[in-house]
Design a protein around this motif. Sequence first.
Motif, PDB file in Angstrom:
ATOM      1  N   TRP A  31     -22.094  43.123 140.097  1.00 24.96           N
ATOM      2  CA  TRP A  31     -22.637  43.860 139.000  1.00 24.96           C
ATOM      3  C   TRP A  31     -21.369  44.753 138.218  1.00 24.96           C
ATOM      4  O   TRP A  31     -20.430  44.915 139.227  1.00 24.96           O
ATOM      5  CB  TRP A  31     -23.575  44.927 139.498  1.00 24.96           C
ATOM      6  CG  TRP A  31     -24.857  44.670 139.606  1.00 24.96           C
ATOM      7  CD1 TRP A  31     -25.579  43.448 139.318  1.00 24.96           C
ATOM      8  CD2 TRP A  31     -26.080  45.600 139.704  1.00 24.96           C
ATOM      9  NE1 TRP A  31     -26.794  43.390 139.357  1.00 24.96           N
ATOM     10  CE2 TRP A  31     -27.230  44.895 139.545  1.00 24.96           C
ATOM     11  CE3 TRP A  31     -26.264  46.993 139.536  1.00 24.96           C
ATOM     12  CZ2 TRP A  31     -28.457  45.331 139.559  1.00 24.96           C
ATOM     13  CZ3 TRP A  31     -27.512  47.489 139.797  1.00 24.96           C
ATOM     14  CH2 TRP A  31     -28.543  46.764 139.859  1.00 24.96           C
ATOM     15  N   ARG A  32     -21.402  44.910 137.084  1.00 26.35           N
ATOM     16  CA  ARG A  32     -20.472  45.655 136.468  1.00 26.35           C
ATOM     17  C   ARG A  32     -21.036  46.873 136.161  1.00 26.35           C
ATOM     18  O   ARG A  32     -22.212  46.996 135.415  1.00 26.35           O
ATOM     19  CB  ARG A  32     -20.037  45.010 135.196  1.00 26.35           C
ATOM     20  CG  ARG A  32     -19.113  43.662 135.333  1.00 26.35           C
ATOM     21  CD  ARG A  32     -18.124  43.291 134.290  1.00 26.35           C
ATOM     22  NE  ARG A  32     -18.831  43.208 132.963  1.00 26.35           N
ATOM     23  CZ  ARG A  32     -18.332  42.981 131.806  1.00 26.35           C
ATOM     24  NH1 ARG A  32     -16.903  42.904 131.660  1.00 26.35           N
ATOM     25  NH2 ARG A  32     -18.907  42.902 130.852  1.00 26.35           N
ATOM     26  N   MET A  33     -20.250  48.189 136.627  1.00 24.91           N
ATOM     27  CA  MET A  33     -21.023  49.501 136.253  1.00 24.91           C
ATOM     28  C   MET A  33     -20.112  50.232 135.530  1.00 24.91           C
ATOM     29  O   MET A  33     -18.868  50.090 136.004  1.00 24.91           O
ATOM     30  CB  MET A  33     -21.406  49.883 137.462  1.00 24.91           C
ATOM     31  CG  MET A  33     -22.030  51.615 137.408  1.00 24.91           C
ATOM     32  SD  MET A  33     -22.393  52.285 139.260  1.00 24.91           S
ATOM     33  CE  MET A  33     -23.317  53.632 138.710  1.00 24.91           C
ATOM     34  N   GLN A  34     -20.573  51.102 134.564  1.00 24.56           N
ATOM     35  CA  GLN A  34     -19.489  52.226 133.934  1.00 24.56           C
ATOM     36  C   GLN A  34     -20.163  53.574 134.193  1.00 24.56           C
ATOM     37  O   GLN A  34     -21.221  53.665 134.017  1.00 24.56           O
ATOM     38  CB  GLN A  34     -19.372  51.662 132.347  1.00 24.56           C
ATOM     39  CG  GLN A  34     -18.419  52.784 131.846  1.00 24.56           C
ATOM     40  CD  GLN A  34     -17.784  52.162 130.560  1.00 24.56           C
ATOM     41  OE1 GLN A  34     -17.601  51.052 130.357  1.00 24.56           O
ATOM     42  NE2 GLN A  34     -18.042  53.109 129.567  1.00 24.56           N
ATOM     43  N   THR A  35     -19.168  54.412 134.342  1.00 22.96           N
ATOM     44  CA  THR A  35     -19.533  55.868 134.532  1.00 22.96           C
ATOM     45  C   THR A  35     -19.148  56.642 133.342  1.00 22.96           C
ATOM     46  O   THR A  35     -18.250  56.201 132.727  1.00 22.96           O
ATOM     47  CB  THR A  35     -19.052  56.391 135.851  1.00 22.96           C
ATOM     48  OG1 THR A  35     -19.249  57.958 135.695  1.00 22.96           O
ATOM     49  CG2 THR A  35     -17.437  56.224 135.828  1.00 22.96           C
ATOM     50  N   TYR A  36     -19.495  57.707 133.060  1.00 22.42           N
ATOM     51  CA  TYR A  36     -19.056  58.622 132.174  1.00 22.42           C
ATOM     52  C   TYR A  36     -17.799  59.414 132.116  1.00 22.42           C
ATOM     53  O   TYR A  36     -17.157  59.772 131.532  1.00 22.42           O
ATOM     54  CB  TYR A  36     -20.280  59.652 131.878  1.00 22.42           C
ATOM     55  CG  TYR A  36     -19.916  60.642 132.737  1.00 22.42           C
ATOM     56  CD1 TYR A  36     -19.680  61.918 132.654  1.00 22.42           C
ATOM     57  CD2 TYR A  36     -20.576  60.510 134.178  1.00 22.42           C
ATOM     58  CE1 TYR A  36     -19.303  62.959 133.833  1.00 22.42           C
ATOM     59  CE2 TYR A  36     -20.499  61.545 135.184  1.00 22.42           C
ATOM     60  CZ  TYR A  36     -19.959  62.548 134.947  1.00 22.42           C
ATOM     61  OH  TYR A  36     -19.871  63.635 136.035  1.00 22.42           O
ATOM     62  N   PRO A  73     -17.254  52.439 124.700  1.00 25.72           N
ATOM     63  CA  PRO A  73     -17.395  53.880 124.449  1.00 25.72           C
ATOM     64  C   PRO A  73     -18.676  54.523 125.126  1.00 25.72           C
ATOM     65  O   PRO A  73     -19.716  53.705 125.216  1.00 25.72           O
ATOM     66  CB  PRO A  73     -17.357  54.027 123.083  1.00 25.72           C
ATOM     67  CG  PRO A  73     -16.799  52.736 122.385  1.00 25.72           C
ATOM     68  CD  PRO A  73     -17.101  51.788 123.477  1.00 25.72           C
ATOM     69  N   THR A  74     -18.664  55.496 125.574  1.00 22.20           N
ATOM     70  CA  THR A  74     -19.593  56.358 126.272  1.00 22.20           C
ATOM     71  C   THR A  74     -20.856  56.240 125.385  1.00 22.20           C
ATOM     72  O   THR A  74     -21.994  55.990 126.065  1.00 22.20           O
ATOM     73  CB  THR A  74     -19.266  57.670 126.738  1.00 22.20           C
ATOM     74  OG1 THR A  74     -18.096  57.554 127.659  1.00 22.20           O
ATOM     75  CG2 THR A  74     -20.592  58.515 127.517  1.00 22.20           C
ATOM     76  N   GLY A  75     -20.757  56.572 124.077  1.00 20.37           N
ATOM     77  CA  GLY A  75     -21.920  56.677 123.216  1.00 20.37           C
ATOM     78  C   GLY A  75     -22.407  55.328 122.938  1.00 20.37           C
ATOM     79  O   GLY A  75     -23.970  55.132 122.152  1.00 20.37           O
ATOM     80  N   ALA A  80     -25.008  48.795 125.544  1.00 17.86           N
ATOM     81  CA  ALA A  80     -24.494  47.688 126.535  1.00 17.86           C
ATOM     82  C   ALA A  80     -25.312  47.427 127.620  1.00 17.86           C
ATOM     83  O   ALA A  80     -25.456  46.441 128.295  1.00 17.86           O
ATOM     84  CB  ALA A  80     -23.071  48.248 126.853  1.00 17.86           C
ATOM     85  N   LEU A  81     -26.169  48.412 128.374  1.00 19.61           N
ATOM     86  CA  LEU A  81     -26.931  48.564 129.497  1.00 19.61           C
ATOM     87  C   LEU A  81     -28.325  47.585 128.947  1.00 19.61           C
ATOM     88  O   LEU A  81     -28.796  46.659 129.736  1.00 19.61           O
ATOM     89  CB  LEU A  81     -27.185  49.870 129.919  1.00 19.61           C
ATOM     90  CG  LEU A  81     -28.409  49.974 130.995  1.00 19.61           C
ATOM     91  CD1 LEU A  81     -27.484  49.369 132.341  1.00 19.61           C
ATOM     92  CD2 LEU A  81     -28.531  51.198 131.504  1.00 19.61           C
ATOM     93  N   VAL A 189     -17.169  69.381 118.305  1.00 17.98           N
ATOM     94  CA  VAL A 189     -16.017  68.263 118.076  1.00 17.98           C
ATOM     95  C   VAL A 189     -16.555  67.026 118.898  1.00 17.98           C
ATOM     96  O   VAL A 189     -16.739  67.408 120.239  1.00 17.98           O
ATOM     97  CB  VAL A 189     -14.692  68.708 118.148  1.00 17.98           C
ATOM     98  CG1 VAL A 189     -13.842  67.481 117.824  1.00 17.98           C
ATOM     99  CG2 VAL A 189     -14.580  69.841 117.389  1.00 17.98           C
ATOM    100  N   ASN A 190     -16.752  65.702 118.444  1.00 21.86           N
ATOM    101  CA  ASN A 190     -16.857  64.585 119.068  1.00 21.86           C
ATOM    102  C   ASN A 190     -15.491  63.911 119.517  1.00 21.86           C
ATOM    103  O   ASN A 190     -15.167  63.314 118.233  1.00 21.86           O
ATOM    104  CB  ASN A 190     -18.148  63.868 118.782  1.00 21.86           C
ATOM    105  CG  ASN A 190     -18.363  62.664 119.523  1.00 21.86           C
ATOM    106  OD1 ASN A 190     -18.319  62.595 120.586  1.00 21.86           O
ATOM    107  ND2 ASN A 190     -19.153  61.723 118.746  1.00 21.86           N
ATOM    108  N   LEU A 191     -15.171  63.589 120.297  1.00 19.46           N
ATOM    109  CA  LEU A 191     -13.701  62.812 120.888  1.00 19.46           C
ATOM    110  C   LEU A 191     -13.985  62.136 121.990  1.00 19.46           C
ATOM    111  O   LEU A 191     -14.840  62.382 122.852  1.00 19.46           O
ATOM    112  CB  LEU A 191     -12.559  63.845 120.910  1.00 19.46           C
ATOM    113  CG  LEU A 191     -12.322  64.669 119.701  1.00 19.46           C
ATOM    114  CD1 LEU A 191     -11.166  65.508 120.135  1.00 19.46           C
ATOM    115  CD2 LEU A 191     -11.490  63.702 118.679  1.00 19.46           C
ATOM    116  N   PRO A 192     -13.244  61.063 122.136  1.00 17.35           N
ATOM    117  CA  PRO A 192     -13.446  60.206 123.387  1.00 17.35           C
ATOM    118  C   PRO A 192     -12.794  61.037 124.498  1.00 17.35           C
ATOM    119  O   PRO A 192     -11.968  61.951 124.300  1.00 17.35           O
ATOM    120  CB  PRO A 192     -12.364  58.895 123.138  1.00 17.35           C
ATOM    121  CG  PRO A 192     -12.530  58.928 121.482  1.00 17.35           C
ATOM    122  CD  PRO A 192     -12.521  60.326 120.986  1.00 17.35           C
TER     123      PRO A 192
END
Length: 343
Positions: A31-36, A73-75, A80-81, A189-192
């Motif tokens: 599995w590939r998993m991404q965290t915030y 990107p987190t958003g 993607a999931l 403000v929204n930023l990476p």
Amino acid sequence: MTTRRKFIQGAAVAAPAALAAPAIAQGTITWRMQTYAGAALAEHVIDPAIEMFNKIAGDRMQIELFYADQLVPTGELFQALQRGTIDAVQSDDDSMASPTEVTVFGGYFPFGSRYSLDVPVLFNQYGLNEIWDEEYSAVGVKHISAGAWDPCHFATKDPIRSLEDLKGKRVFTFPTAGRFMSQFGVVPVNLPWEDIEVALQTGELDGIAWSGITEDYTVGWADVTNYFLTNNISGAWAGSFFANMERWNELPEDLQTLFRVCCDQSHYYRQWWYWGGEANLRVNGTKLELTTIPDEEWATVENAALEFWEEIAAESDVKRRVVDIFKQYNADMLKAGRPYRYT
């Protein structure tokens, strides 16, 4: 100054080294998993759980972990999931732009909780688990479990000692928290995630309302801010583990159980790591000066939150169900008295 390139290079090196997974045998489920979370924070909020899973599962299954924004990107995590580009995710609903009716309650729902233990009780004893399961099952995503993180405080370059001091402050925060606090003059403000430290150094941001003091120290934000406001918007961040529904259903029952157990271990780790860390750094930390808005003035924000709840509840039947649970829970805690609630 920290640069984005150095940060990404460091995260890329840290990910495989931290996991140190065994060689993948033929037929191993991967599995590939991404965290915030970025690399420094992930060391606490997710690495131990995935290392435990990989060690126990051995050549039956391995999870490759990626940090904030490394794959997508987190958003875009939810999309993607759902597509199966990523098999599992650790995030709050709000940050990953979930299209469900419960998204607004993920992350920091203003004053929805006072303590970190409120979150698992709300999910496991007051019915939020069932609502989250309904919402995510309908869109092809498995909601595995929810847990608490740290409270939401402001860390700023200039001191905040009154609501007036918040006006015009450009702050990195969660969508719902930003929507709520904008009525008090805060400019969300929204930023990476990996750009925040540099944005604070260059003046693009005046502060953050993304975490408690433990994360401020852990990820380096305490090095580029000067003050920590002890009043919080919410007592605990609510985040979850999610999986692509097809990938989840393909797992044997014992591997599903193992994944749940490791998620629970992650939730438990965070309970004591944050709870102890918040107190220790307030008392012994040397990087941030503590400031406080007087209780009688901060009550204006707390009262506005109740109006905000009703505004959210009016948007749909599902949101009304969730808000009613929050209202009932907090009423029960107030009746229970100390140590649960007190006026």
